[in-house]
Design a protein around this motif. Structure first.
Motif, mmCIF file in Angstrom:
data_model
loop_
_atom_site.group_PDB
_atom_site.id
_atom_site.type_symbol
_atom_site.label_atom_id
_atom_site.label_comp_id
_atom_site.label_asym_id
_atom_site.label_seq_id
_atom_site.Cartn_x
_atom_site.Cartn_y
_atom_site.Cartn_z
ATOM 1 N N GLU A 81 -7.987 -9.975 6.377
ATOM 2 C CA GLU A 81 -9.212 -10.232 5.605
ATOM 3 C C GLU A 81 -8.905 -10.762 4.207
ATOM 4 O OE1 GLU A 81 -12.374 -10.042 6.642
ATOM 5 O OE2 GLU A 81 -11.829 -9.352 8.656
ATOM 6 N N GLN A 82 -7.626 -10.968 3.938
ATOM 7 C CA GLN A 82 -7.133 -11.537 2.688
ATOM 8 C C GLN A 82 -7.444 -10.673 1.465
ATOM 9 O OE1 GLN A 82 -8.518 -15.610 2.715
ATOM 10 N NE2 GLN A 82 -7.110 -16.142 4.356
ATOM 11 N N VAL A 83 -7.370 -9.355 1.669
ATOM 12 C CA VAL A 83 -7.495 -8.438 0.543
ATOM 13 C C VAL A 83 -6.242 -8.557 -0.308
ATOM 14 C CG1 VAL A 83 -7.724 -6.021 -0.156
ATOM 15 C CG2 VAL A 83 -9.014 -6.876 1.822
ATOM 16 N N PHE A 84 -5.092 -8.713 0.340
ATOM 17 C CA PHE A 84 -3.823 -8.910 -0.354
ATOM 18 C C PHE A 84 -2.943 -9.806 0.499
ATOM 19 C CE2 PHE A 84 -3.913 -4.546 1.452
ATOM 20 C CZ PHE A 84 -3.105 -4.756 2.563
ATOM 21 N N GLY A 85 -1.850 -10.267 -0.096
ATOM 22 C CA GLY A 85 -0.970 -11.216 0.555
ATOM 23 C C GLY A 85 0.056 -10.583 1.481
ATOM 24 N N GLY A 86 0.826 -11.445 2.108
ATOM 25 C CA GLY A 86 1.796 -11.030 3.103
ATOM 26 C C GLY A 86 2.926 -10.179 2.572
ATOM 27 N N GLU A 87 3.378 -10.450 1.345
ATOM 28 C CA GLU A 87 4.469 -9.663 0.769
ATOM 29 C C GLU A 87 4.021 -8.219 0.529
ATOM 30 O OE1 GLU A 87 7.082 -9.869 -3.258
ATOM 31 O OE2 GLU A 87 6.765 -11.763 -2.189
ATOM 32 N N ALA A 134 -10.243 -7.113 -7.111
ATOM 33 C CA ALA A 134 -10.664 -8.515 -7.075
ATOM 34 C C ALA A 134 -11.437 -8.826 -5.793
ATOM 35 C CB ALA A 134 -9.447 -9.429 -7.195
ATOM 36 N N PHE A 135 -10.983 -8.302 -4.666
ATOM 37 C CA PHE A 135 -11.664 -8.535 -3.393
ATOM 38 C C PHE A 135 -13.074 -7.952 -3.427
ATOM 39 C CE2 PHE A 135 -12.908 -7.427 0.921
ATOM 40 C CZ PHE A 135 -12.630 -8.587 1.622
ATOM 41 N N ILE A 136 -13.195 -6.715 -3.910
ATOM 42 C CA ILE A 136 -14.508 -6.081 -3.976
ATOM 43 C C ILE A 136 -15.442 -6.862 -4.878
ATOM 44 C CG2 ILE A 136 -15.749 -4.029 -4.807
ATOM 45 C CD1 ILE A 136 -13.335 -2.364 -3.773
ATOM 46 N N GLN A 137 -14.945 -7.258 -6.021
ATOM 47 C CA GLN A 137 -15.784 -8.019 -6.953
ATOM 48 C C GLN A 137 -16.242 -9.339 -6.322
ATOM 49 O OE1 GLN A 137 -13.945 -9.016 -10.687
ATOM 50 N NE2 GLN A 137 -15.894 -9.551 -11.629
#
Length: 141
Positions: A81-87, A134-137
């Motif tokens: 869902e692209q909340v954070f990246g792969g790393e 950032a995702f929530i916003q």
């Protein structure tokens, strides 16, 4: 319309700073070579796992994402869902894989060495916190 329990998520995000602080202090304390420090590492790792997965579950429920089937799946869903990246996802998946050894196989848990994740977690958890906020916003605008 989403119902995201922002208060519970924010409480847990704020708690992450305590886990970060513990992880930052553990390497220096490790030289003390006391059982208490070994147990402190286990508790810091366990709290990191529970906090990240609690936040993930709250987000999955609130944003009506697909149901998670495991702790690793919570991380996969948030990454998809692209909340954070792969790393970040890769490190968090390593972290949640420690849950079973920490809570079920604790008798045989390897506690003679500082777990490498302890040094990685401060940066990863800080990034996780920023990314979740950032995702929530973005999603609730």
């Amino acid at each position: 319309m989403y119902y995201v329990d922002q208060q519970q998520i924010e409480q847990r995000l704020n708690f992450i700073s305590s886990v970060i602080e513990a992880c930052e202090q553990l390497p220096a304390a490790w030289e003390d070579d006391r059982l208490l420090v070994r147990f402190a590492q286990e508790r810091a790792l366990h709290l990191a796992i529970e906090t990240v997965t609690d936040i993930g579950s709250l987000m999955i429920d609130g944003f009506i994402m697909r149901e998670a089937s495991s702790y690793e799946d919570i991380i996969d869903i948030l990454a998809q869902e692209q909340v954070f990246g792969g790393e970040t996802a890769a490190t968090l998946k390593e972290l949640v894989k420690l849950r079973r050894p920490l809570v079920q196989d604790y008798v045989s848990f390897e506690r003679s060495e500082l777990n490498p994740l302890v040094r990685q977690l401060p940066g990863v958890l800080h990034k996780f916190t920023e990314d979740v906020r950032a995702f929530i916003q973005k999603e609730l605008l």
